[in-house]
Design a protein around this motif. Structure first.
Motif: not given
Length: 394
Positions: A291-306
């Motif tokens: 997840w940490a590798k993908r956290r800054m991708k645009q598509a993952w932003q909602p998941v990252t914020r949560f």
């Protein structure tokens, strides 16, 4: 070791706390199911497989502290002041909050009598026996010992593998004593001090020594271990699936062959939970790294914020959720008595889990934004000072 924020640990905190809520809500359903029915056994097996939470939390507590301080200088008094401020205040606040809550919710039990209240408060401070405050109580013991453990791991760096294996074996022996030896020893046959340690063994740091020491050793070699795990994800997943299957088989064997009670078969302090919890923790770390590798991708932003919000709120969720579960249990008892469809009743199980988790998260996040009150959920804050407008802005 370069000091950096470990986003994979944020992911682990969020998921582990979700598992904690799953355990406590599922336990409510388990107590309402008939003994040894398929639903009873399914809930029992689910709870057993989720009983890695306290060990995993302790592991990442040790890991994060050692990542922060290993190889550097530690000012012991400053460390203690900082750590105890953020955990001691919530510990005392929530002891009193729980006592008051019980006084409101169980008015016939005399929780409001001042002698009983003061006795409960002092006893709870000394033992951490209010709801899940044992975790804070054990963590404070770890903070006291941390400078000594840090010094030891720095001094004996060449022997980290030996220390890890020795601590692991010791943990297995301690869990064997907890499950197979202590229940057969009359408490009055032990010396008073030892009797108290045995009585409150789940609030005593020695019972969990491997998770703090193991977390520290993993931190000392974190980059190598992380790289190794990333290269063997398939193996980790295979071992994880096999471990869950073995644990379930162990649970059913304990009940149907050895005749153990459900509580004994699913207890946290037993030998099988040590390798199992370690495997789960490694698997969660794998997921966190991915997840940490993908956290800054645009598509993952909602998941990252949560995930970030859930991680920051995790400490508060632990403290708030017992009260919400009491009301959830009350609602479920009413539904069971009123006789709705069985499918509706059990279909509310995931709904109850999500309600407790999300409501606790929102409350924790809200409290963390209030100056000074935020200390109650382990978040530091200060009252914002008003800033006079400068001449240029007038």
């Amino acid at each position: 070791m370069a000091k950096r924020h470990l986003y994979e640990i944020d992911f682990m905190r969020a998921l582990i706390m979700f598992a904690v809520v799953c355990v406590h809500v599922t336990t409510v359903y388990l107590t309402m199911a008939a003994y040894k029915t398929p639903l009873f056994l399914a809930f029992g097996a689910a709870i057993t497989s989720l009983h890695f939470t306290r060990e995993s939390f302790m592991l990442i507590t040790g890991l994060v502290l050692f990542v922060t301080y290993y190889g550097g200088s530690l000012r012991v008094v400053t460390f203690w002041k900082k750590r105890f401020l953020l955990i001691g205040i919530p510990y005392l606040v929530w002891i009193m909050a729980y006592i008051i809550f019980k006084g409101l919710y169980y008015p016939l039990h005399h929780y409001w009598d001042f002698p009983d209240m003061s006795r409960n408060f002092i006893g709870s401070v000394l033992t951490g026996n209010q709801y899940y405050l044992y975790f804070l109580f054990v963590t404070m013991q770890f903070y006291i010992l941390f400078p000594l453990i840090l010094q030891g791991l720095q001094k004996f760096r060449r022997y980290h593998l030996h220390i890890f294996i020795g601590s692991f074996v010791l943990q297995l022996l301690l869990m064997a004593v907890c499950k197979f030896v202590i229940p057969g020893i009359p408490a009055n046959s032990l010396p008073p001090v030892l009797a108290e340690i045995v009585k409150y063994r789940e609030q005593f740091i020695l019972t969990y020594q491997f998770w703090y020491i193991g977390g520290g050793i993993i931190a000392c070699h974190y980059e190598q271990i992380r790289h190794f795990i990333e290269q063997h994800i398939t193996t980790v997943v295979t071992i994880l699936c096999a471990s869950v299957a073995v644990l379930w088989a162990h649970f059913f064997l304990d009940i149907f062959v050895f005749g153990e009670s459900e509580s004994t078969a699913q207890m946290v302090v037993q030998p099988i939970m040590i390798p199992y919890s370690l495997v789960i923790s490694i698997a969660l770390l794998c997921m966190g790294v991915a997840w940490a590798k993908r956290r800054m991708k645009q598509a993952w932003q909602p998941v990252t914020r949560f995930m970030q919000t859930a991680s920051n709120a995790s400490f508060g969720i632990l403290l708030i959720q017992p009260m919400l579960i009491v009301y959830v249990e009350q609602v479920l008892n009413f539904l069971k008595i009123s006789g709705p469809s069985k499918w509706l009743y059990y279909g509310l199980w995931p709904v109850c889990i999500l309600f407790v988790y999300l409501a606790s998260m929102v409350l924790s996040h809200w409290l963390s934004r209030i100056p000074y009150v935020s200390y109650a959920v382990g978040r530091r804050s200060e009252m914002r000072k008003s800033v006079k407008p400068s001449a240029a802005s007038m």
